[in-house]
Design a protein around this motif. Structure first.
Motif, PDB file in Angstrom:
ATOM      1  N   SER A  21      31.161  55.501  46.288  1.00 39.89           N
ATOM      2  CA  SER A  21      32.040  55.908  47.382  1.00 39.89           C
ATOM      3  C   SER A  21      31.209  56.121  48.635  1.00 39.89           C
ATOM      4  O   SER A  21      30.043  56.522  48.566  1.00 39.89           O
ATOM      5  CB  SER A  21      32.756  57.215  47.041  1.00 39.89           C
ATOM      6  OG  SER A  21      33.538  57.091  45.883  1.00 39.89           O
ATOM      7  N   THR A  77      37.406  56.171  53.538  1.00 45.30           N
ATOM      8  CA  THR A  77      36.417  55.980  52.485  1.00 45.30           C
ATOM      9  C   THR A  77      36.417  54.524  52.036  1.00 45.30           C
ATOM     10  O   THR A  77      37.483  53.895  51.946  1.00 45.30           O
ATOM     11  CB  THR A  77      36.722  56.893  51.291  1.00 45.30           C
ATOM     12  OG1 THR A  77      36.686  58.263  51.735  1.00 45.30           O
ATOM     13  CG2 THR A  77      35.709  56.716  50.183  1.00 45.30           C
ATOM     14  N   TYR A  79      34.908  52.001  48.905  1.00 44.31           N
ATOM     15  CA  TYR A  79      34.451  52.069  47.525  1.00 44.31           C
ATOM     16  C   TYR A  79      33.803  50.747  47.110  1.00 44.31           C
ATOM     17  O   TYR A  79      34.104  49.685  47.659  1.00 44.31           O
ATOM     18  CB  TYR A  79      35.621  52.351  46.589  1.00 44.31           C
ATOM     19  CG  TYR A  79      36.365  53.620  46.896  1.00 44.31           C
ATOM     20  CD1 TYR A  79      37.534  53.602  47.652  1.00 44.31           C
ATOM     21  CD2 TYR A  79      35.904  54.847  46.430  1.00 44.31           C
ATOM     22  CE1 TYR A  79      38.220  54.767  47.949  1.00 44.31           C
ATOM     23  CE2 TYR A  79      36.583  56.017  46.706  1.00 44.31           C
ATOM     24  CZ  TYR A  79      37.739  55.986  47.465  1.00 44.31           C
ATOM     25  OH  TYR A  79      38.408  57.137  47.746  1.00 44.31           O
TER      26      TYR A  79
END
Length: 117
Positions: A21, A77, A79
Motif C-alpha cells: 500500500s 491510496t 496498491y
C-alpha cells in the motif's frame, strides 16, 4: 507537504503473495499517475506498474501476469498485489507519483520485499 508512505513489505516464501500500500497526501491524487518501481541490490530501478486516475495501466511485461496495481481515490491510496512471488522479486519497492500535466514527481521511501525459503 507531500508524503508517499509505503507499507506491506516483508519476508515471504516463494509462491506466496503480498499486497503493498502507498498512502498519498499533500497533493491532488486524481491528477497524478501513480506507480510502483523496484530496485534490487546492485541493479537499476525499474518500473513495476503505473495507473492513471482514468484507469489506464502500464506494467512491466514480465510482471503483468502476477502483479496488479489498483488505486482508491477515496483513500488516496495505491496498491500493488503481488502473487506467486519469486526470489528474483526481492527488492525495495517504491511508490511514485507523477503529475500528468506538469510532470512534477514524488517518491516514497520504499518498502523491502524479500522472497526466500
Amino acid at each position: 507537504q507531500v508524503q508517499l508512505v509505503e507499507s506491506g513489505g516483508g519476508l515471504v516464501q516463494p509462491g506466496e503473495s503480498l499486497r503493498l500500500s502507498c498512502a498519498a497526501s499533500g497533493f491532488i491524487f486524481s491528477v497524478y499517475t501513480m506507480g510502483w518501481y523496484r530496485q534490487a541490490p546492485g541493479k537499476q530501478r525499474e518500473l513495476v506498474a503505473t495507473k492513471t486516475n482514468f484507469g489506464s495501466t502500464n506494467y512491466a511485461a514480465a510482471l503483468k501476469d502476477r502483479f496488479t496495481i489498483s488505486r482508491d481515490s477515496a483513500e488516496n491510496t495505491v496498491y500493488l498485489q503481488m502473487n506467486n512471488l519469486r526470489p528474483e522479486d526481492t527488492a525495495v519497492y517504491l511508490c511514485h507519483a507523477r503529475a500528468r500535466v506538469t510532470g512534477q514527481d514524488y517518491w516514497g521511501q520504499g518498502t523491502q520485499v524479500t522472497v526466500s525459503s
